[in-house]
Design an enzyme around this catalytic site. Structure first.
Site, PDB file in Angstrom:
ATOM      1  N   LYS A 166      -7.970  -4.651   6.707  1.00  0.00           N
ATOM      2  CA  LYS A 166      -6.942  -4.514   5.694  1.00  0.00           C
ATOM      3  C   LYS A 166      -7.447  -5.140   4.394  1.00  0.00           C
ATOM      4  O   LYS A 166      -8.438  -5.852   4.390  1.00  0.00           O
ATOM      5  CB  LYS A 166      -5.650  -5.223   6.142  1.00  0.00           C
ATOM      6  CG  LYS A 166      -4.955  -4.460   7.244  1.00  0.00           C
ATOM      7  CD  LYS A 166      -3.604  -5.053   7.626  1.00  0.00           C
ATOM      8  CE  LYS A 166      -2.677  -5.326   6.485  1.00  0.00           C
ATOM      9  NZ  LYS A 166      -2.406  -4.172   5.619  1.00  0.00           N
TER      10      LYS A 166
ATOM     11  N   GLY B 182       0.841  -1.203   0.000  1.00  0.00           N
ATOM     12  CA  GLY B 182       0.000   0.000   0.000  1.00  0.00           C
ATOM     13  C   GLY B 182       0.868   1.240   0.000  1.00  0.00           C
ATOM     14  O   GLY B 182       2.102   1.147   0.063  1.00  0.00           O
ATOM     15  N   SER B 183       0.229   2.410  -0.031  1.00  0.00           N
ATOM     16  CA  SER B 183       1.000   3.649  -0.160  1.00  0.00           C
ATOM     17  C   SER B 183       1.808   3.947   1.106  1.00  0.00           C
ATOM     18  O   SER B 183       2.943   4.438   1.018  1.00  0.00           O
ATOM     19  CB  SER B 183       0.064   4.817  -0.489  1.00  0.00           C
ATOM     20  OG  SER B 183      -0.964   4.907   0.475  1.00  0.00           O
ATOM     21  N   THR B 184       1.273   3.629   2.293  1.00  0.00           N
ATOM     22  CA  THR B 184       2.012   3.904   3.530  1.00  0.00           C
ATOM     23  C   THR B 184       3.186   2.932   3.652  1.00  0.00           C
ATOM     24  O   THR B 184       4.310   3.330   3.992  1.00  0.00           O
ATOM     25  CB  THR B 184       1.082   3.787   4.755  1.00  0.00           C
ATOM     26  OG1 THR B 184      -0.178   4.387   4.438  1.00  0.00           O
ATOM     27  CG2 THR B 184       1.675   4.461   5.974  1.00  0.00           C
TER      28      THR B 184
ATOM     29  N   ASP C  46      -6.460  -0.149   6.510  1.00  0.00           N
ATOM     30  CA  ASP C  46      -7.565   0.677   6.016  1.00  0.00           C
ATOM     31  C   ASP C  46      -8.349   1.287   7.165  1.00  0.00           C
ATOM     32  O   ASP C  46      -8.830   2.411   7.068  1.00  0.00           O
ATOM     33  CB  ASP C  46      -8.481  -0.168   5.130  1.00  0.00           C
ATOM     34  CG  ASP C  46      -7.721  -0.720   3.954  1.00  0.00           C
ATOM     35  OD1 ASP C  46      -7.198   0.081   3.168  1.00  0.00           O
ATOM     36  OD2 ASP C  46      -7.602  -1.955   3.844  1.00  0.00           O
TER      37      ASP C  46
ATOM     38  N   GLU D  52      -0.565 -10.566   3.493  1.00  0.00           N
ATOM     39  CA  GLU D  52      -0.349  -9.692   4.661  1.00  0.00           C
ATOM     40  C   GLU D  52      -0.683 -10.430   5.962  1.00  0.00           C
ATOM     41  O   GLU D  52       0.020 -10.298   6.960  1.00  0.00           O
ATOM     42  CB  GLU D  52      -1.213  -8.433   4.535  1.00  0.00           C
ATOM     43  CG  GLU D  52      -0.719  -7.497   3.442  1.00  0.00           C
ATOM     44  CD  GLU D  52      -1.641  -6.341   3.160  1.00  0.00           C
ATOM     45  OE1 GLU D  52      -1.147  -5.325   2.644  1.00  0.00           O
ATOM     46  OE2 GLU D  52      -2.855  -6.422   3.430  1.00  0.00           O
TER      47      GLU D  52
ATOM     48  N   GLY E  77      -6.261  -2.689  -0.558  1.00  0.00           N
ATOM     49  CA  GLY E  77      -5.218  -2.691  -1.590  1.00  0.00           C
ATOM     50  C   GLY E  77      -5.017  -4.067  -2.212  1.00  0.00           C
ATOM     51  O   GLY E  77      -4.186  -4.240  -3.099  1.00  0.00           O
TER      52      GLY E  77
HETATM   53  C1  5RP Z   1      -3.327  -3.630   1.238  1.00  0.00           C
HETATM   54  C2  5RP Z   1      -3.624  -3.055   2.572  1.00  0.00           C
HETATM   55  C3  5RP Z   1      -3.085  -1.705   2.847  1.00  0.00           C
HETATM   56  O1  5RP Z   1      -2.273  -1.755   3.970  1.00  0.00           O
HETATM   57  C4  5RP Z   1      -4.232  -0.777   3.108  1.00  0.00           C
HETATM   58  O2  5RP Z   1      -5.092  -0.825   1.987  1.00  0.00           O
HETATM   59  C5  5RP Z   1      -3.769   0.651   3.375  1.00  0.00           C
HETATM   60  O3  5RP Z   1      -3.249   1.211   2.208  1.00  0.00           O
HETATM   61  P1  5RP Z   1      -2.680   2.676   2.151  1.00  0.00           P
HETATM   62  O4  5RP Z   1      -1.467   2.711   2.995  1.00  0.00           O
HETATM   63  O5  5RP Z   1      -2.406   2.910   0.689  1.00  0.00           O
HETATM   64  O6  5RP Z   1      -3.754   3.609   2.662  1.00  0.00           O
HETATM   65  O7  5RP Z   1      -4.243  -3.647   3.418  1.00  0.00           O
HETATM   66  O8  5RP Z   1      -3.930  -4.886   1.084  1.00  0.00           O
END
Ligand code: 5RP
Length: 234
Positions: free
Chosen positions: A98, A30-32, A87, A107, A101
């Site tokens: 979660k 994910g972006s973070t 999320d 995960e 993404g």
């Molecule tokens: C991916 C995930 C991500 O950690 C979650 O969607 C958060 O994403 P972001 O950091 O882009 O907000 O669970 O499967």
């Protein structure tokens, strides 16, 4: 208005402080998590010695490009520390949703194999009840997904097959589909997780209950570290 990317980066950079030389790491998706991979790569460039198991092909490609040594469960069954985004994070319990993404299965496998699981988020992700800002992703086998969706619907949610921007069915790295299930507020995450995973055709769901060791939250006021039971440190 806070710049969400700057907050995500701040949480990610704080998380790097928990990494020690010699560790086997789990890298989230994910972006973070991507900001974490970037920050980690900078430390590796300065001589930090770690090896990492990525939770998606996307994260694997980024880590490889930035020079982070990668491994798999073939070499390491136990992970020292996994760092990932989320999320939704429920205040106090630190339970998570979660998978919006799409990487929830890997995960969860990585989180389950980790001695410590640290979650990194900006404060938009904090909620009083899970399920209130969006759907719960459920990864399902392609075969018979419609029957699996009907069974999920009987748990009182609205499942919707995830699609790509081009309108194709979204495929996970494992080749499965995702049903995004709108439950509304989830009162009992343990029971919801149990009932979802008891359905034939479900591969895994995005509820992470009792798995977070700590949550690093970045807001306009700074970075805080939450541990379960509501303890906060800066
Ligand atoms: C991916 C995930 C991500 O950690 C979650 O969607 C958060 O994403 P972001 O950091 O882009 O907000 O669970 O499967």
């Amino acid at each position: 208005m806070a710049d969400r990317d700057e907050l995500k980066r701040a949480a990610a950079e704080r998380a790097v402080e928990f990494v020690e030389s010699g560790m086997v790491l789990g890298l989230g998706t994910g972006s973070t998590a991507a900001f974490f991979v970037e920050a980690l790569a900078a430390r590796v460039g300065q001589g930090l010695s770690v090896i990492a198991i990525p939770t998606s092909e996307r994260t694997a490609a980024q880590a490889h490009r930035l020079g982070i040594p990668l491994a798999s469960f073939a070499e390491h069954r136990q992970i020292d520390l996994a760092i990932d985004g989320a999320d939704e994070v429920q205040r106090i319990s630190l339970d998570l949703i979660k998978g919006r993404g799409g990487a929830l299965l890997r995960e969860k496998i990585v989180a389950a194999a980790s001695r410590r699981f640290i979650v990194i988020v900006d404060d938009d992700k904090l909620v009083d009840r899970l399920g209130t800002t969006g759907p719960l992703p459920v990864e399902v086998a392609q075969f018979g997904w419609q029957a699996t969706a009907d069974a999920l619907e009987r748990l009182d949610c609205r499942p919707e097959l995830r699609r790509t921007g081009a309108g194709q069915s979204f495929l996970t790295d494992g080749g499965n589909f995702i049903l995004d299930c709108r439950f509304g507020s989830i009162e009992n995450p343990v029971e919801t997780e149990r009932r979802i995973n008891a359905i034939v055709g479900v591969v895994e769901n995005g509820l992470f209950v009792g798995r977070s060791s700590a949550v690093i939250v970045a807001s306009e006021d700074g970075v805080e570290i939450l541990t379960s039971g509501g303890t906060v440190s800066r």
